[in-house]
Structure formats: structure tokens, C-alpha cells
Design a protein around this motif. Structure first.
Motif: not given
Length: 122
Positions: A41-62
Motif C-alpha cells: 500500500l505504501r509503494v502504491a500510494s507514492s510514486k517516490d516510494a515506488f521508485e525508492k523500492a525498485k530493486h531490479i528492473n527485469m526489462n520486460n515490464g516487471l
């Protein structure tokens, strides 16, 4: 409360696959100090929190999300206003190569359906 949500809509609404629901209840719930639903819920409610939580980009939209110095990891995709949570795993069980071990094909959505919407509970 409803008017507050309309005035300040969250950027994403999280939806959990049946596998992610099972992962959270059957596995992550056994960890001390792990609240997967609060994190999502925290990462869904804030784009900043979502960006900070990103750990690995799988390069297929995941993307793998990581809450911090914890062992729980979340495989998500974003489709417009929806954040789909495909899997929720423990790195201590899967190993550090979990991005290559835990495979999800977003084109095979029926294997992970239904995606259940997380609702606000106050």
C-alpha cells in the motif's frame, strides 16, 4: 473518507495474483516485522516510494521491489493505474539468484489470475 480518497487519489491501486496472495499468507507472514500489505500500500500510494523500492528492473515490464534491509521481495508490473503483484518471495529461501530463479511471463496472465484488488481498510 471517500471524499478524501477522491481528492487525493493514490497513483496506483495494488492487485495481487493468487500466487502472491498465497506467498504473503503462507510464507511472508511467518517473518518477524514483515507486513507485505502495508509495504504494498505504501509503494502504491507514492510514486517516490515506488521508485525508492525498485530493486531490479527485469526489462520486460516487471520490477523486483525491496522494502529495505529485509528478505522479502515483490515482483510487480504497472499497467496504468494498476500495480500488479505477481509474486512475493523470501530471498533467504530462494537465494540471491532469485531474479533468474523465479520466472513470470506477463503474457501468461491466466496462470496468475485472478488478480485481487487490495482495498483500503480504516
Amino acid at each position: 473518507m471517500f471524499l478524501d480518497q477522491i481528492k487525493n487519489p493514490s497513483p496506483f491501486v495494488p492487485f495481487l495474483s493468487r500466487d502472491a496472495v498465497r506467498d504473503c499468507f503462507d510464507n511472508l507472514s511467518k517473518l518477524d516485522n514483515c507486513d507485505p500489505f502495508r509495504f504494498l500500500l505504501r509503494v502504491a500510494s507514492s510514486k517516490d516510494a515506488f521508485e525508492k523500492a525498485k530493486h531490479i528492473n527485469m526489462n520486460n515490464g516487471l520490477y523486483w521491489l525491496k522494502p529495505g534491509n529485509t528478505t522479502d521481495r515483490y515482483l510487480v508490473s504497472v499497467e496504468g493505474w494498476r500495480m500488479l503483484v505477481w509474486r512475493a518471495i523470501r530471498e533467504d529461501q530462494q537465494g540471491s539468484d532469485y531474479p533468474n530463479q523465479v520466472k513470470v511471463d506477463p503474457n501468461q496472465r491466466q496462470k496468475y489470475a485472478p488478480f485481487m484488488r487490495m482495498e483500503f481498510i480504516n
